[in-house]
Write an enzyme that holds these catalytic residues in place. Sequence first.
Site, PDB file in Angstrom:
ATOM      1  N   GLY A   1       0.825  -1.206   0.000  1.00 34.25           N
ATOM      2  CA  GLY A   1       0.000   0.000   0.000  1.00 34.25           C
ATOM      3  C   GLY A   1       0.856   1.250   0.000  1.00 34.25           C
TER       4      GLY A   1
ATOM      5  N   VAL B   1      11.622   4.671 -10.370  1.00 32.40           N
ATOM      6  CA  VAL B   1      11.026   5.956 -10.751  1.00 32.40           C
ATOM      7  C   VAL B   1      11.560   7.017  -9.791  1.00 32.40           C
ATOM      8  CG1 VAL B   1       8.866   7.234 -11.037  1.00 32.40           C
ATOM      9  CG2 VAL B   1       8.960   4.796 -11.595  1.00 32.40           C
TER      10      VAL B   1
ATOM     11  N   HIS C   1       4.741   2.513  -7.941  1.00 33.22           N
ATOM     12  CA  HIS C   1       3.807   1.379  -8.027  1.00 33.22           C
ATOM     13  C   HIS C   1       2.960   1.488  -9.295  1.00 33.22           C
ATOM     14  CE1 HIS C   1       4.374   1.768  -3.539  1.00 33.22           C
ATOM     15  NE2 HIS C   1       4.666   0.508  -3.709  1.00 33.22           N
TER      16      HIS C   1
ATOM     17  N   LYS D   1      14.219  -0.462  -7.409  1.00 33.99           N
ATOM     18  CA  LYS D   1      14.540   0.332  -6.224  1.00 33.99           C
ATOM     19  C   LYS D   1      14.979  -0.582  -5.077  1.00 33.99           C
ATOM     20  CE  LYS D   1      13.880   3.542  -2.932  1.00 33.99           C
ATOM     21  NZ  LYS D   1      13.405   2.659  -1.880  1.00 33.99           N
TER      22      LYS D   1
ATOM     23  N   LEU E   1      11.581   7.378  -5.665  1.00 33.64           N
ATOM     24  CA  LEU E   1      10.285   7.353  -4.986  1.00 33.64           C
ATOM     25  C   LEU E   1      10.265   6.231  -3.957  1.00 33.64           C
ATOM     26  CD1 LEU E   1       7.514   8.084  -7.621  1.00 33.64           C
ATOM     27  CD2 LEU E   1       9.003   9.624  -6.371  1.00 33.64           C
ATOM     28  N   SER E   2       9.716   6.530  -2.793  1.00 33.34           N
ATOM     29  CA  SER E   2       9.614   5.557  -1.715  1.00 33.34           C
ATOM     30  C   SER E   2       8.470   5.971  -0.808  1.00 33.34           C
ATOM     31  CB  SER E   2      10.918   5.534  -0.912  1.00 33.34           C
ATOM     32  OG  SER E   2      10.699   4.931   0.352  1.00 33.34           O
TER      33      SER E   2
ATOM     34  N   GLN F   1       8.104  -9.072   7.748  1.00 38.66           N
ATOM     35  CA  GLN F   1       9.337  -8.476   7.224  1.00 38.66           C
ATOM     36  C   GLN F   1       9.790  -7.252   8.013  1.00 38.66           C
ATOM     37  OE1 GLN F   1       7.282  -7.753   3.300  1.00 38.66           O
ATOM     38  NE2 GLN F   1       8.616  -5.979   3.218  1.00 38.66           N
TER      39      GLN F   1
ATOM     40  N   GLN G   1      16.022  -7.139  -2.890  1.00 37.47           N
ATOM     41  CA  GLN G   1      14.760  -7.893  -2.821  1.00 37.47           C
ATOM     42  C   GLN G   1      14.475  -8.555  -4.171  1.00 37.47           C
ATOM     43  OE1 GLN G   1      10.986  -6.401  -0.946  1.00 37.47           O
ATOM     44  NE2 GLN G   1      10.416  -5.884  -3.032  1.00 37.47           N
TER      45      GLN G   1
ATOM     46  N   ARG H   1       8.536   5.869   2.160  1.00 35.43           N
ATOM     47  CA  ARG H   1       9.122   6.479   3.360  1.00 35.43           C
ATOM     48  C   ARG H   1       9.529   7.935   3.144  1.00 35.43           C
ATOM     49  NH1 ARG H   1      11.042   0.863   3.997  1.00 35.43           N
ATOM     50  NH2 ARG H   1      10.038   0.080   5.875  1.00 35.43           N
TER      51      ARG H   1
END
Length: 265
Positions: free
Chosen positions: A24, A169, A30, A142, A177-178, A54, A146, A180
């Site tokens: 989310g 991105v 995304h 990003k 972009l994150s 996680q 992972q 956080r």
Amino acid sequence: MKVVHTRDALKAGPGKVGVVMTMGALHAGHATLMREARKTCDFLIATIFVNPLQFGPNEDLAKYPRTFDADLAVCEEEGVDLVFAPSPTEMYPDQPVVTVDPGPLGTVLEGAVRPGHFAGVLTVVLKLLNMTRADVAFFGEKDYQQLTLIKQMVASFNVPVEIVGVPTVRESDGLALSSRNRYLSPEERELALALSRALRKGAAQHTADAVLATAGQELAGLDVDYLELRDPALGPAPVTGPARLLVAARLGTTRLIDNTDLELR
Ligand code: PAF
């Protein structure tokens, strides 16, 4: 667009099924994953699940941003067919008895700072691949470690799915972009630009020493967890050829990561 919360209700339509897995707090990164998926898939599933497994004991599970209605609007806008948004008890009716061991790559870089993180990521990703039965799954570069570990897991366990990595991105000033980024104060956001600048200037160099020295200079004064040069599969850095430069740093209480590809000569 259908929104379901239980495994039983999770039924894909015919043709090639794609999945974009998220926690989310959706942003343009995304949306780009969904747009890429939409190009090649007949039926697109997005999953929204903040995966407790996680997060470490000192991490931000409770304060992780939850923006469900806005997330659904992004999914609708990007042509998602089905959103799967399970509760923690739907995903983990019992504590998972068996979890995925990420192997050696799970203990370095992010894994060194966040013990158990990648076991949690790989366990939920494997569960979501099995629940959605997707033919292809899209993940952002990003989170490069992972993405690499998910590819390794799929190869190790012969999971019948294609994993597609999608380039990071960025804001127009370079910040990756994150979810956080919203925690950064204006001053911290300014300082955070050092990460992408370090990667950009480092990647313009041609030897490992010069890459690390140049990038390191840009990060001076920041609380850096790591700055590492590795091969594209995150093995030891090559002397020449394609490589990956990865960085993690803390701005106040916010921890940011970024990475870039580059070519050593
Ligand atoms: O990248 C993320 O948002 C998460 O790690 C993922 C892949 C959705 C698993 O919870």
